[in-house]
Structures are given as structure tokens and as C-alpha cells.
Design a protein around this motif. Structure first.
Motif, PDB file in Angstrom:
ATOM      1  N   UNK A  16       4.630   6.702  13.453  1.00 36.86           N
ATOM      2  CA  UNK A  16       5.982   6.264  13.106  1.00 36.86           C
ATOM      3  C   UNK A  16       6.051   4.800  12.718  1.00 36.86           C
ATOM      4  N   UNK A  17       5.097   4.342  11.885  1.00 39.26           N
ATOM      5  CA  UNK A  17       5.038   2.933  11.503  1.00 39.26           C
ATOM      6  C   UNK A  17       5.609   2.742  10.092  1.00 39.26           C
ATOM      7  N   UNK A  18       6.534   1.799   9.918  1.00 38.01           N
ATOM      8  CA  UNK A  18       7.248   1.642   8.645  1.00 38.01           C
ATOM      9  C   UNK A  18       6.479   0.830   7.600  1.00 38.01           C
ATOM     10  N   UNK A  19       5.299   1.290   7.252  1.00 35.93           N
ATOM     11  CA  UNK A  19       4.470   0.627   6.243  1.00 35.93           C
ATOM     12  C   UNK A  19       4.925   1.068   4.860  1.00 35.93           C
ATOM     13  N   UNK A  20       4.931   0.154   3.918  1.00 33.32           N
ATOM     14  CA  UNK A  20       5.185   0.493   2.518  1.00 33.32           C
ATOM     15  C   UNK A  20       3.879   0.371   1.754  1.00 33.32           C
ATOM     16  N   UNK A  21       3.584   1.388   0.947  1.00 31.83           N
ATOM     17  CA  UNK A  21       2.343   1.394   0.169  1.00 31.83           C
ATOM     18  C   UNK A  21       2.640   1.845  -1.252  1.00 31.83           C
ATOM     19  N   UNK A  22       2.116   1.112  -2.215  1.00 30.89           N
ATOM     20  CA  UNK A  22       2.192   1.533  -3.613  1.00 30.89           C
ATOM     21  C   UNK A  22       1.014   2.437  -3.917  1.00 30.89           C
ATOM     22  N   UNK A  23       1.280   3.536  -4.611  1.00 32.75           N
ATOM     23  CA  UNK A  23       0.217   4.405  -5.106  1.00 32.75           C
ATOM     24  C   UNK A  23       0.259   4.368  -6.624  1.00 32.75           C
ATOM     25  N   UNK A  24      -0.750   3.734  -7.225  1.00 33.11           N
ATOM     26  CA  UNK A  24      -0.876   3.735  -8.675  1.00 33.11           C
ATOM     27  C   UNK A  24      -1.523   5.039  -9.095  1.00 33.11           C
ATOM     28  N   UNK A  25      -0.732   6.022  -9.424  1.00 27.29           N
ATOM     29  CA  UNK A  25      -1.221   7.395  -9.588  1.00 27.29           C
ATOM     30  C   UNK A  25      -2.358   7.495 -10.590  1.00 27.29           C
ATOM     31  N   UNK A  26      -3.423   8.159 -10.144  1.00 26.99           N
ATOM     32  CA  UNK A  26      -4.639   8.300 -10.943  1.00 26.99           C
ATOM     33  C   UNK A  26      -5.347   9.584 -10.542  1.00 26.99           C
TER      34      UNK A  26
END
Length: 421
Positions: A98-108
């Protein structure tokens, strides 16, 4: 402020405006420019009170983010493709804790064979890991979604993955509206974690949970996703009040309310689909589209309402579930399970193959004629595939399929002998 800027650089600026306290960075194409951009902002002093940590792998990147978040810091990282797979264990841990991490996924795309271009296979591999998954249609939306993602993650104490199409968005330059620090501060309150590892008040996180409690714990992750279905539109409405533009939300309908044929898709391909819808409408044909922004949680009721009245639904998706067909289409069918509307799957853009207006227009015409199969592979050379299937059936040592396909599509010059021939 309007600014001509690369998509990755815009996301880096948006992340910095959210005042992260720990950024964990490991490069992988096509997201590298994002973490490079954040790193430059930290080094220049434009982003203060942020620890920028270069790590040795993608697994380490998310592991450090988990530790930072558990200690009460606003944490951010980014990855793509194989990198997401390498951190798979940590992906599940972040949501399970339950950790509020934000992550970008550069879709590939995911190999093998190796491919660095865009599709959605990486996001689909983690669709059930407990993260909220938001898909950006444009670079402006990608920028905006990151700002919303931090608020969403922290209100729910749940990690959020913002998916943006590699190269198509990450490396595209266009004019974007970059918000001010004051605007972001007015929208995103200071981070107040619901759980913090504190020596003065010690407790454990990630403890062993047996059969007697595991179902209940896992249900809570499901409950957070259901909460997100209500919270995402609310945050989108607040965002519009502060920034003066609509962005995010669950689904976006485009001329779908009275359309007989409706396209459904994720990400940047919706721009091309909308152009086709305009073209079809101008020709007097009843076509519309629905863009899904929130893939997890999946907006079943909202999508059903958006597709109400259509005679057929065509799902265009940049991923393939071997042996099944479409991943997104399966979810769309669930939304329409109480209706008789047929749902067709169009697999397109795998490994970065271009998806053109001509190709989508052809699909629209075939669908409206009632001749569209259940699953279509847009632009695939069936003759090449059939030859390779025959080869593998007739030859014990047929060689690697990927190499054979490449040779069939791009023959060697006359005089060069192929070992596979």
C-alpha cells in the motif's frame, strides 16, 4: 506557460513540480530522457530537497522507492519493457504494502525477439499487480496525469503507473502548457503518509500472512481499486478547476453516443482513430470512438454506458494474449456481458508497426459491412507467416523463427546464400 518541449522533458518538469523527495533512476529506452531530465533539475537546484539515487538495476530502482516511501518520502521512478519485468517482484510488493509510489512506464514491446519500439505488452504484463494504470493519449495528458497521479496515489495509499507510448509520445516535440509551481502546490497537498517506519513507534510491514488472513488482505487491494473508480473523476474535476482544462478521468467518448460502429483503444492511437472518425462522419458513416484512460481500475459501468446504442465494438490494441487474442477486448466484453453487441479485436502496432488512417478506415469499412472477424491482425503479412508455419512443420531444424521471418520480408541480395533456405 506554453512551451515547445519533448514529451519526456515535459513529464520530468511535471514530476519536479510535484516535489518528490526521492527519485530512483536507472536508464532504459524509451524512458531514459525522463529520469535524465529530473536529474538535471536536481543538479541545477531547480528541484530542491530531493535525493536523486542512481541504482544498478530496475529492480533496485523500485526497491529503493519502496524503502523511501515506507520511510515517509514522496517517491518516484520510471521504467519500460524488460525493465518492468525485472522489477516484477517489487511491483507486486509496492502495491501489496500500500505504498503511494508514482512510476512512469514508457510503453515498449517485450522480447524475444528484442524490440525497442512501442506497444503495450509491458503494461499488460502487470495489469493485475494492484497498481492503478492510467494511459495518456497525448503529451499534454501525460504531463497532467503525473500531477494527478501523485494526489491519487497519496489519497488512496496505492501506487500509480502512468503509461505513455514510447517514442510516439516520449520523444515527440510539441507545444504544451506547463503549469506553474503555485498551481501544482494548490492542487497537490504536502505528502502525509498513512504509514511510516519510525523508530519511535516501531511496527513491521511486509510481514508473513498465512491462509487465515491472506484473502482479506488481498481484498483490500481490490477495494482500493474500486475506490479509485470514484476518486479518479473527482480528482479530474478538481484538476480542471485549478488548471482550466479537462484531463484524465475514466473514459472519453468521441461521437460515440449515436454511432453504430465504435472503436475502443488505449493511448496515443486514439488520435489516429479520431481522425478516422472525422473522415467517416464527413462521408455520412456512423462511426465513433471511446478512449480509455483508466485501464486499472477498469471502468466497466462507464464503458458500458459510453457504448450503449452501438451495433458493434471494435477494440484496437497494441498487445496480444497468445492463444486468446486481445487483452483489452476481454475487458470490454466483460463490460458488455449483459448486451448482445459483438466485440471485435484488432491487434495492431506490435513492436512499433505503424497504424495508419488507411488501415483503420479499412477496418471500419469491413466492420460496417459485417465482415470483420473476431480477431484481426492489422497489416500482418499472412503469406510470410504461412510459409514459416509450413517450414517448421516440414523441417526439424527450421532455424530461429524471427530470423526466418526477417529474411522472408527483407530478402538478401542475389548471390547471398541463406543458411535457412
Amino acid at each position: 506557460m506554453l512551451k515547445q518541449i519533448e514529451g519526456s522533458a515535459a513529464v520530468a518538469e511535471a514530476v519536479a513540480l510535484c516535489r518528490p523527495e526521492v527519485v530512483c533512476a536507472y536508464p532504459i529506452t524509451p524512458q531514459t530522457h525522463i529520469v535524465e531530465g529530473v536529474g538535471a533539475l536536481v543538479k541545477s537546484g531547480a528541484l530542491k530537497n530531493c535525493e536523486y539515487i542512481n541504482v544498478e538495476s530496475e529492480f533496485a530502482a523500485l526497491s529503493v522507492a519502496i524503502g523511501a516511501s515506507a520511510a515517509g518520502a514522496r517517491a518516484y521512478t520510471a521504467t519500460a519493457s524488460q525493465g518492468l519485468l525485472f522489477m516484477a517482484e517489487a511491483v507486486y510488493n509496492a502495491s501489496g504494502l500500500g505504498l503511494p509510489i508514482v512510476m512512469t512506464l514508457g510503453n515498449r514491446a517485450i522480447g524475444a525477439p528484442i524490440n525497442i519500439w512501442n506497444d503495450h505488452t509491458d503494461a499488460m504484463s502487470m495489469k493485475d499487480a494492484g497498481w492503478i494504470q492510467l494511459f495518456a493519449e497525448t503529451n499534454q495528458e501525460a504531463l497532467d496525469l503525473h500531477i494527478q497521479a501523485f494526489r491519487l496515489a497519496e489519497e488512496l495509499s496505492c501506487p500509480v503507473m502512468v503509461c505513455m507510448d514510447g517514442f510516439i509520445l516520449t520523444h515527440a516535440y510539441e507545444r504544451l502548457d506547463i503549469p506553474t509551481q503555485e498551481e501544482v502546490d494548490a492542487f497537490l497537498p504536502p505528502y502525509e503518509p498513512v504509514q511510516v517506519l519510525d523508530p519511535a513507534d516501531p511496527y513491521s510491514i511486509g510481514a508473513m500472512v498465512g491462509p487465515d488472513a491472506f484473502t482479506e488482505v488481498r481484498y483490500l487491494a481490490h477495494h482500493k481499486q474500486l475506490q479509485a473508480l470514484e476518486l479518479i473523476p473527482e480528482i479530474g474535476a478538481i484538476f480542471k478547476e485549478v488548471f482550466g482544462r479537462e484531463s484524465g478521468g475514466l473514459v472519453h467518448s468521441y461521437h460515440a453516443e449515436d454511432a453504430e460502429t465504435v472503436f475502443v483503444a488505449l493511448g496515443s492511437i486514439n488520435g489516429t482513430i479520431k481522425d478516422v472518425v472525422d473522415q467517416e462522419r464527413a462521408a455520412g458513416r456512423s462511426v465513433g470512438s471511446v478512449s480509455i484512460c483508466s485501464f486499472r481500475p477498469f471502468p466497466l459501468d462507464q464503458l458500458k454506458a459510453a457504448l450503449e446504442g452501438s451495433k458493434r465494438v471494435v477494440v484496437v490494441e497494441k498487445s496480444l494474449a497468445p492463444g486468446l487474442g486481445g487483452v483489452l477486448a476481454s475487458n470490454v466484453r466483460m463490460a458488455l456481458r449483459e448486451t448482445t453487441q459483438p466485440v471485435h479485436t484488432v491487434i495492431a502496432g506490435l513492436g512499433g508497426r505503424p497504424i495508419t488512417m488507411k488501415g483503420i478506415s479499412g477496418i471500419a469499412a469491413t466492420a460496417q459491412a459485417g465482415d470483420l472477424p473476431d480477431v484481426t491482425f492489422l497489416g500482418m503479412d499472412q503469406e510470410v507467416v504461412d510459409r514459416e508455419i509450413t517450414r517448421t512443420a516440414e523441417m526439424r531444424h527450421a532455424g530461429p523463427a524471427a530470423e526466418n521471418i526477417l529474411k522472408a520480408i527483407r530478402p538478401r541480395p542475389a548471390g547471398e546464400r541463406s543458411k535457412a533456405s
